[in-house]
Design an enzyme around this catalytic site. Sequence first.
Site, PDB file in Angstrom:
ATOM      1  N   GLU A   1       1.039  -1.284   0.186  1.00 38.82           N
ATOM      2  CA  GLU A   1      -0.039   0.099   0.158  1.00 38.82           C
ATOM      3  C   GLU A   1       0.833   1.193  -0.046  1.00 38.82           C
ATOM      4  OE1 GLU A   1      -1.993  -0.358   3.739  1.00 38.82           O
ATOM      5  OE2 GLU A   1      -2.825  -2.329   3.160  1.00 38.82           O
ATOM      6  N   PRO A   2       1.705   1.451  -1.098  1.00 38.55           N
ATOM      7  CA  PRO A   2       2.468   2.644  -0.889  1.00 38.55           C
ATOM      8  C   PRO A   2       1.561   3.967  -1.410  1.00 38.55           C
ATOM      9  CG  PRO A   2       2.769   1.481  -2.977  1.00 38.55           C
ATOM     10  CD  PRO A   2       1.878   0.412  -2.406  1.00 38.55           C
ATOM     11  N   GLY A   3       2.056   5.017  -0.561  1.00 37.89           N
ATOM     12  CA  GLY A   3       1.665   6.371  -0.901  1.00 37.89           C
ATOM     13  C   GLY A   3       2.626   7.219  -1.597  1.00 37.89           C
ATOM     14  N   ARG A   4       3.320   7.852  -0.266  1.00 33.92           N
ATOM     15  CA  ARG A   4       4.145   8.814  -0.606  1.00 33.92           C
ATOM     16  C   ARG A   4       5.191   8.647  -1.581  1.00 33.92           C
ATOM     17  NH1 ARG A   4       5.536  12.264   3.882  1.00 33.92           N
ATOM     18  NH2 ARG A   4       5.104  10.435   5.188  1.00 33.92           N
TER      19      ARG A   4
ATOM     20  N   ARG B   1       2.376  20.431   6.021  1.00 33.52           N
ATOM     21  CA  ARG B   1       3.480  19.334   6.750  1.00 33.52           C
ATOM     22  C   ARG B   1       4.600  20.136   7.505  1.00 33.52           C
ATOM     23  NH1 ARG B   1       6.524  16.335   4.324  1.00 33.52           N
ATOM     24  NH2 ARG B   1       6.065  14.617   5.485  1.00 33.52           N
TER      25      ARG B   1
ATOM     26  N   TYR C   1       4.443  18.717  11.274  1.00 34.59           N
ATOM     27  CA  TYR C   1       5.605  17.765  11.623  1.00 34.59           C
ATOM     28  C   TYR C   1       7.094  18.337  11.451  1.00 34.59           C
ATOM     29  CZ  TYR C   1       1.608  14.775   9.419  1.00 34.59           C
ATOM     30  OH  TYR C   1       0.506  14.541   8.923  1.00 34.59           O
TER      31      TYR C   1
ATOM     32  N   CYS D   1      -2.518  33.578   9.853  1.00 35.80           N
ATOM     33  CA  CYS D   1      -2.231  34.245  11.071  1.00 35.80           C
ATOM     34  C   CYS D   1      -1.891  33.411  12.298  1.00 35.80           C
ATOM     35  CB  CYS D   1      -3.460  35.062  11.500  1.00 35.80           C
ATOM     36  SG  CYS D   1      -3.829  36.412  10.288  1.00 35.80           S
TER      37      CYS D   1
END
Length: 428
Positions: A288-291, A327, A331, A357
């Site tokens: 199940e690869p995403g990135r 991101r 993170y 803001c």
Amino acid sequence: MNATNTPQGLPGQPHVAYQGEQLMLEGVNLSDLAREHGTPLFAYSKAAMLSALAAYQRGFAGRQAQICYAMKANSNLAVLQVFAEAGCGFDIVSAGELARVLAAGADPAKVIFSGVGKTRAEMKQALQIGIGCFNVESEAELDVLNTVALGMGKQAPVSLRVNPNVDPKTHPYISTGLKGNKFGIAHEDTLRAYQHAASLPGLKVVGIDCHIGSQITETTPYLDAMDRMLDLVADIEAAGIPIHHIDFGGGLGINYNGDTPPKADALWAQLLAKLDARGYGQRQLMIEPGRSLVGNAGVCLTEVLYLKPGEQKNFCIVDAAMNDLPRPAMYQAFHQIVPVTPRAGEATLYDVVGPVCESGDWIGRDRALQVQTGDTLAVLSAGAYCMSMASNYNTRGRAAEILVDKAQAHLIRQRESVFDTFALEQLV
Ligand code: LLP
């Protein structure tokens, strides 16, 4: 900057290259693209996605393997279409993602449904279209799925997501395979959960799966998780429950800032050697690869609005913000930022920040840039978990998206208008 006459891919992203004084994505000039469509603007290279996919396909040559793109990384319909046409299945986590993959032409039998909190309504929809498999994450979910399936006169295909208690050595927010994480069924409870699943008439056990985290750049956590999974397969099968497929999840990292994850084919050469050694090499495999399929295929173009020199910090204020590129704020993630048309001269250190803001609204810190107001910058490695995590915070419409295919640029999502952002609201 790399201003030469021969296109030279930027580190980690061979499809993004300077040609003369212009940054190109495949055959498309990114300044022209920004001028035509405005900023912030996401652009993705189709060739980059297909070449990332090809590394997995090479790795699995001669094996029975199904690649299920984890579409949460980038769920634009046209991106899904690229992967569906290339033979991929999909890993989904909601009815919304299910509707998207069907709209993009996915084969429902190649779709797997992950996630700790599936609702009954979501289970029903997935059963109706003949989903390939539910990756079940708790014993309580087994019971609910059983009831829903029986109510429809169906049997739900299930795999149990195992938490192998392996440290993926990544950011704590994206570690998922440790004991303290909410994901999966604890290793020591797995056999009991399988026996429970096998006893329920509305379920058909078809597989086992795990996913230990994201942006993993080392091979060892995968090898350890595989060992623990195979130990379980042996125990479960010894108890008389056959396991048809083994799903190893996603998680392979990409190069954001000199990171050196293994290449997909090299990783799988090692994992397959272990599978062979333990006698499981001819099983049906899933991942199940995403990135790793989309991250380095995308850039986000943004315009410099203001330069604000200061005593402690210089700020480069751009028109993309944490709502477009969440991101860094979430993170402390690093994305390279480069000029689309490099300028000569000495660079200055800037914090690149957006208009939102919040002090957490930064895109890059202490970046050496030679820029002027009105310049376009490219935030790199922006193909995964950027647009799919974008929000309307500060009532900012989400960016437009472009799919680049050689010299052609296809608009695949219109820029949201301000009206779109409050179209569902009404005055009392
Ligand atoms: N399978 C499951 C069950 C998952 O939960 C995930 C990601 C994947 C596959 C795909 O993992 P990948 O190959 O993309 O690492 N928003 C964070 C990443 C969150 C990942 C969530 N699950 C970020 O921007 O770094």
